[in-house]
Design a protein around this motif. Structure first.
Motif, mmCIF file in Angstrom:
data_model
loop_
_atom_site.group_PDB
_atom_site.id
_atom_site.type_symbol
_atom_site.label_atom_id
_atom_site.label_comp_id
_atom_site.label_asym_id
_atom_site.label_seq_id
_atom_site.Cartn_x
_atom_site.Cartn_y
_atom_site.Cartn_z
ATOM 1 N N SER A 69 5.103 5.793 -1.625
ATOM 2 C CA SER A 69 4.595 4.635 -2.353
ATOM 3 C C SER A 69 5.117 3.347 -1.733
ATOM 4 O O SER A 69 6.017 3.367 -0.893
ATOM 5 N N SER A 70 4.587 2.235 -2.187
ATOM 6 C CA SER A 70 5.075 0.947 -1.711
ATOM 7 C C SER A 70 6.538 0.747 -2.105
ATOM 8 O O SER A 70 7.279 0.027 -1.433
ATOM 9 N N PHE A 75 -0.424 5.983 -7.655
ATOM 10 C CA PHE A 75 0.429 6.851 -6.852
ATOM 11 C C PHE A 75 1.132 7.850 -7.741
ATOM 12 O O PHE A 75 2.082 7.535 -8.446
ATOM 13 N N ALA A 95 3.598 11.691 1.474
ATOM 14 C CA ALA A 95 3.138 10.366 1.068
ATOM 15 C C ALA A 95 4.318 9.553 0.577
ATOM 16 O O ALA A 95 5.329 10.106 0.108
ATOM 17 N N ASN A 120 0.813 -1.212 0.000
ATOM 18 C CA ASN A 120 0.000 0.000 0.000
ATOM 19 C C ASN A 120 0.848 1.264 0.000
ATOM 20 O O ASN A 120 1.834 1.345 0.737
ATOM 21 N N ALA A 121 0.428 2.246 -0.784
ATOM 22 C CA ALA A 121 0.948 3.593 -0.583
ATOM 23 C C ALA A 121 0.379 4.115 0.731
ATOM 24 O O ALA A 121 -0.731 3.754 1.130
ATOM 25 N N ALA A 145 -2.069 11.877 -4.805
ATOM 26 C CA ALA A 145 -1.715 11.785 -3.388
ATOM 27 C C ALA A 145 -2.168 12.997 -2.589
ATOM 28 O O ALA A 145 -2.504 12.881 -1.408
ATOM 29 N N THR A 158 8.541 9.327 -2.695
ATOM 30 C CA THR A 158 7.942 10.226 -1.711
ATOM 31 C C THR A 158 7.523 11.558 -2.332
ATOM 32 O O THR A 158 8.115 12.018 -3.322
ATOM 33 N N TRP A 205 -7.774 8.768 -0.933
ATOM 34 C CA TRP A 205 -7.261 7.764 0.012
ATOM 35 C C TRP A 205 -8.412 6.957 0.591
ATOM 36 O O TRP A 205 -9.449 7.495 0.963
#
Length: 126
Positions: free
Chosen positions: A52-53, A102, A50, A32-33, A107, A57, A113
């Motif tokens: 990401s997996s 993402f 934020a 998951n992000a 984001a 950023t 979300w």
């Protein structure tokens, strides 16, 4: 389903530091992000950072260079290291998980979300 629980908020003087944590359970955390938002009194909830997996950023301009988002997939935990805190950083900070795609434009919008924690209060005194 993903359950998110934030911790680490508190009262700190301007210029100080805090580290927020977000413990996740439920669906696979590593896939998951994850993100952080905040909401100051009388204001709308706004994007902070934020990840990401895969570790990409994004940061809001207001926190860039002062805040760092990170994650520990082995512990299913997201972090937000906050340095050089300012009174205007005072807010309830929320952890969020899972967006369909993402990128920065996705984001920054809270409606994208899927899962949210209940928040932790950060108060920065002048």
């Amino acid at each position: 389903q993903v359950q998110l629980v934030e911790s680490g908020g508190g009262l700190v003087q301007a210029g100080g530091s805090l580290r927020l944590s977000c413990a996740a359970s439920g669906r696979t955390f590593s896939g998951n992000a994850m993100g952080w938002f905040r909401q100051a009194p009388g204001k709308e909830r706004e994007f902070v950072a934020a990840m990401s997996s895969g570790g990409d950023t994004y940061y809001a301009d207001s926190v860039k260079g002062r805040f760092t988002i990170s994650r520990d997939n082995a512990k299913n935990t997201l972090y937000l290291q906050m340095n050089s805190l300012k009174p205007e950083d005072t807010a309830v900070y929320y952890c969020a998980a899972n967006v369909a795609v993402f990128n920065f434009y996705v984001a920054v919008r809270r409606t994208n979300w899927h899962y949210w924690g209940k928040g932790t209060l950060v108060t920065v005194s002048s």
